[in-house]
Scaffold this motif. Structure first.
Motif, PDB file in Angstrom:
ATOM      1  N   LYS A 237       0.850  -1.182   0.000  1.00 23.23           N
ATOM      2  CA  LYS A 237       0.000   0.000   0.000  1.00 23.23           C
ATOM      3  C   LYS A 237       0.889   1.236   0.000  1.00 23.23           C
ATOM      4  O   LYS A 237       1.958   1.242   0.626  1.00 23.23           O
ATOM      5  N   ASN A 238       0.493   2.286  -0.702  1.00 20.66           N
ATOM      6  CA  ASN A 238       1.290   3.515  -0.782  1.00 20.66           C
ATOM      7  C   ASN A 238       2.729   3.210  -1.204  1.00 20.66           C
ATOM      8  O   ASN A 238       3.697   3.667  -0.588  1.00 20.66           O
ATOM      9  N   ILE A 239       2.849   2.435  -2.259  1.00 17.51           N
ATOM     10  CA  ILE A 239       4.167   1.998  -2.743  1.00 17.51           C
ATOM     11  C   ILE A 239       4.797   3.117  -3.564  1.00 17.51           C
ATOM     12  O   ILE A 239       4.194   3.600  -4.526  1.00 17.51           O
ATOM     13  N   ARG A 240       5.985   3.535  -3.195  1.00 15.17           N
ATOM     14  CA  ARG A 240       6.691   4.566  -3.944  1.00 15.17           C
ATOM     15  C   ARG A 240       7.249   3.985  -5.239  1.00 15.17           C
ATOM     16  O   ARG A 240       7.679   2.831  -5.285  1.00 15.17           O
ATOM     17  N   ALA A 241       7.271   4.799  -6.294  1.00 14.74           N
ATOM     18  CA  ALA A 241       7.746   4.332  -7.598  1.00 14.74           C
ATOM     19  C   ALA A 241       9.172   3.795  -7.522  1.00 14.74           C
ATOM     20  O   ALA A 241       9.518   2.826  -8.194  1.00 14.74           O
TER      21      ALA A 241
ATOM     22  N   PHE B 151       7.697  -5.219  -6.610  1.00 15.01           N
ATOM     23  CA  PHE B 151       6.354  -5.803  -6.478  1.00 15.01           C
ATOM     24  C   PHE B 151       5.885  -6.464  -7.780  1.00 15.01           C
ATOM     25  O   PHE B 151       4.774  -6.961  -7.851  1.00 15.01           O
ATOM     26  N   ILE B 152       6.744  -6.460  -8.806  1.00 18.12           N
ATOM     27  CA  ILE B 152       6.391  -7.050 -10.098  1.00 18.12           C
ATOM     28  C   ILE B 152       6.881  -8.490 -10.158  1.00 18.12           C
ATOM     29  O   ILE B 152       8.087  -8.749 -10.097  1.00 18.12           O
ATOM     30  N   GLY B 153       5.950  -9.437 -10.279  1.00 20.71           N
ATOM     31  CA  GLY B 153       6.334 -10.838 -10.421  1.00 20.71           C
ATOM     32  C   GLY B 153       6.825 -11.163 -11.815  1.00 20.71           C
ATOM     33  O   GLY B 153       7.704 -11.999 -11.997  1.00 20.71           O
ATOM     34  N   GLY B 154       6.262 -10.505 -12.814  1.00 20.72           N
ATOM     35  CA  GLY B 154       6.675 -10.765 -14.187  1.00 20.72           C
ATOM     36  C   GLY B 154       5.799 -10.006 -15.163  1.00 20.72           C
ATOM     37  O   GLY B 154       4.873  -9.281 -14.769  1.00 20.72           O
TER      38      GLY B 154
ATOM     39  N   MET C 230       6.798   3.349 -23.644  1.00 17.67           N
ATOM     40  CA  MET C 230       5.932   3.761 -22.537  1.00 17.67           C
ATOM     41  C   MET C 230       6.464   5.062 -21.928  1.00 17.67           C
ATOM     42  O   MET C 230       7.634   5.150 -21.567  1.00 17.67           O
ATOM     43  N   GLU C 231       5.601   6.048 -21.807  1.00 17.50           N
ATOM     44  CA  GLU C 231       5.983   7.293 -21.136  1.00 17.50           C
ATOM     45  C   GLU C 231       5.995   7.076 -19.631  1.00 17.50           C
ATOM     46  O   GLU C 231       6.955   7.409 -18.946  1.00 17.50           O
ATOM     47  N   TRP C 232       4.905   6.548 -19.122  1.00 16.17           N
ATOM     48  CA  TRP C 232       4.798   6.207 -17.703  1.00 16.17           C
ATOM     49  C   TRP C 232       5.235   4.764 -17.499  1.00 16.17           C
ATOM     50  O   TRP C 232       4.846   3.878 -18.262  1.00 16.17           O
ATOM     51  N   THR C 233       6.037   4.506 -16.494  1.00 14.76           N
ATOM     52  CA  THR C 233       6.533   3.149 -16.241  1.00 14.76           C
ATOM     53  C   THR C 233       5.514   2.356 -15.418  1.00 14.76           C
ATOM     54  O   THR C 233       4.612   2.917 -14.795  1.00 14.76           O
ATOM     55  N   PHE C 234       5.708   1.045 -15.394  1.00 11.69           N
ATOM     56  CA  PHE C 234       4.862   0.211 -14.537  1.00 11.69           C
ATOM     57  C   PHE C 234       5.045   0.597 -13.075  1.00 11.69           C
ATOM     58  O   PHE C 234       4.092   0.552 -12.288  1.00 11.69           O
ATOM     59  N   ALA C 235       6.270   0.975 -12.688  1.00 14.31           N
ATOM     60  CA  ALA C 235       6.515   1.395 -11.307  1.00 14.31           C
ATOM     61  C   ALA C 235       5.657   2.606 -10.947  1.00 14.31           C
ATOM     62  O   ALA C 235       5.098   2.695  -9.838  1.00 14.31           O
ATOM     63  N   GLU C 236       5.531   3.538 -11.883  1.00 14.17           N
ATOM     64  CA  GLU C 236       4.714   4.719 -11.629  1.00 14.17           C
ATOM     65  C   GLU C 236       3.226   4.385 -11.620  1.00 14.17           C
ATOM     66  O   GLU C 236       2.452   4.983 -10.857  1.00 14.17           O
ATOM     67  N   LEU C 237       2.816   3.424 -12.439  1.00 13.35           N
ATOM     68  CA  LEU C 237       1.428   2.967 -12.390  1.00 13.35           C
ATOM     69  C   LEU C 237       1.133   2.291 -11.049  1.00 13.35           C
ATOM     70  O   LEU C 237       0.049   2.468 -10.481  1.00 13.35           O
ATOM     71  N   ILE C 238       2.091   1.522 -10.536  1.00 12.83           N
ATOM     72  CA  ILE C 238       1.926   0.884  -9.226  1.00 12.83           C
ATOM     73  C   ILE C 238       1.804   1.941  -8.135  1.00 12.83           C
ATOM     74  O   ILE C 238       0.953   1.843  -7.237  1.00 12.83           O
ATOM     75  N   GLU C 239       2.641   2.969  -8.201  1.00 10.44           N
ATOM     76  CA  GLU C 239       2.581   4.046  -7.208  1.00 10.44           C
ATOM     77  C   GLU C 239       1.197   4.672  -7.196  1.00 10.44           C
ATOM     78  O   GLU C 239       0.604   4.895  -6.133  1.00 10.44           O
TER      79      GLU C 239
ATOM     80  N   ILE D 147      -3.438  -7.626 -11.773  1.00 11.99           N
ATOM     81  CA  ILE D 147      -2.874  -7.377 -13.100  1.00 11.99           C
ATOM     82  C   ILE D 147      -2.981  -5.888 -13.405  1.00 11.99           C
ATOM     83  O   ILE D 147      -4.020  -5.270 -13.162  1.00 11.99           O
ATOM     84  N   ILE D 148      -1.892  -5.319 -13.949  1.00 16.07           N
ATOM     85  CA  ILE D 148      -1.900  -3.925 -14.401  1.00 16.07           C
ATOM     86  C   ILE D 148      -1.377  -3.890 -15.834  1.00 16.07           C
ATOM     87  O   ILE D 148      -0.223  -4.256 -16.095  1.00 16.07           O
TER      88      ILE D 148
END
Length: 336
Positions: free
Chosen positions: A155-159, A165-168, A248-257, A270-271
């Motif tokens: 929860k509240n994961i910083r980019a 937090f990505i399994g694959g 991709m402009e926005w990364t998966f890390a930023e989507l997770i954040e 899934i994201i």
């Protein structure tokens, strides 16, 4: 590693892919999970064991004999029952082109924060046939995307910390019934019946250590891993789309954040990345008509076969079939 979900004697199993063979990890090694969701729920404990199993498969002739040829396996979605489904909007080219084709300028809001919408996690499918209602075939579209699967609760994961937090990664086809979608979005809500009938994923989930050689630098002023993976789509054997995941402009890390702000993400969530530039007929048709008013639109038709390919992630194949009967939700529309 390439992790898969597949059916064996009617039961869901989780396996590893090695040299065109599938290995049922639950049968091979006592104590390992028998489904993908159980595996993801125990990721921190199980992941080192999986790496060990993967190495043993590649070096042991005795273990290799337990493999099942890929062409004899019925694959499911890599995560057959995901806990949630979100889809992002991360590719500038797709957003910019789609807006231009509608006579709109690019919105500066795109650069302010990443956005996503919730899909129907109960209709996530894998490779193979996809049955659609007759109304879905009124401008049925594909969307060429990649997706991540969450492997840790947070929860509240910083980019800056989110890649852990990505399994694959896996391929995702965000199917869209454009006629339904455009009608309902006139009321300024998100896509509902235009999107909720099916999303396909697969053929397997590729863990991050296998993608190390493809890692590249993300866009300026952004944070997180990105991968230089070529993405293509073909319909009935004819190429229609091509792009790169690194666009991709926005990364998966930023989507997770963004997605984890104030809420928990769970293993199995899934994201999606959103559509790569040129990665859907809505965009391609719009560009074609803008350049030539005589351009003939193309949409997916009953019987069509589509192949989405992403370098390092495999090929996701689906065929579209029409449900029997003439039931139409469009015919229920009331006249003002």
């Amino acid at each position: 590693m390439k992790l898969v979900s597949f059916l064996k004697n009617g039961n869901e199993c989780v396996g590893l892919i090695s040299e065109h063979l599938v290995y049922d990890i639950y049968v091979m090694y006592e104590g390992l999970p028998d489904t993908m969701n159980k595996l993801l729920a125990q990721w921190d404990t199980i992941y080192p064991d999986l790496l060990s199993v993967s190495k043993k498969i590649s070096t042991s002739p005795q273990i290799k004999r337990q493999g099942i040829p890929i062409n004899e396996v019925r694959f499911m979605a890599p995560v057959p029952n995901p806990s949630s489904l979100r889809d992002g909007y991360a590719f500038r080219q797709h957003v910019e082109t789609a807006r231009r084709n509608r006579g709109l300028e690019m919105t500066p809001v795109f650069d302010s924060f990443p956005v996503f919408y919730f899909g129907n996690h109960h209709t996530v499918l894998g490779p193979g046939p996809v049955s659609c209602m007759p109304d879905h075939f009124k401008k049925l579209d594909f969307e060429l995307e990649a997706a991540i699967v969450i492997c840790r609760k947070g929860k509240n994961i910083r980019a800056e910390e989110a890649d852990a937090f990505i399994g694959g990664l896996m391929i995702m086809n965000d199917l869209s019934a454009r006629h339904l979608q455009m009608k309902e979005m006139l009321l300024n809500l998100g896509p509902a019946k235009g999107k909720d009938f099916a999303t396909t994923t697969g053929p397997w989930l590729v863990t991050l250590e296998e993608l190390k050689e493809y890692e590249t630098t993300c866009k300026k002023n952004h944070v997180g891993k990105t991968w230089n993976l070529k993405m293509t789509a073909s319909v009935n054997g004819k190429p229609v789309s091509e792009g790169f995941l690194s666009d991709m402009e926005w990364t998966f890390a930023e989507l997770i954040e963004r997605a984890s702000y104030g809420v928990d993400l769970f293993p199995g969530d899934i994201i999606g990345s959103g559509t790569v530039g040129t990665g859907c007929f809505l965009e391609l048709n719009g560009t074609g008509k803008l350049n030539d008013p005589r351009y003939t639109e193309q949409w997916l038709e009953p019987g069509d076969k589509i192949e989405l390919k992403i370098e390092g992630l495999g090929t996701l194949q689906n065929q579209f079939l029409v449900e029997p009967g003439n039931y139409s939700i469009l015919n229920l529309k009331k006249q003002p």
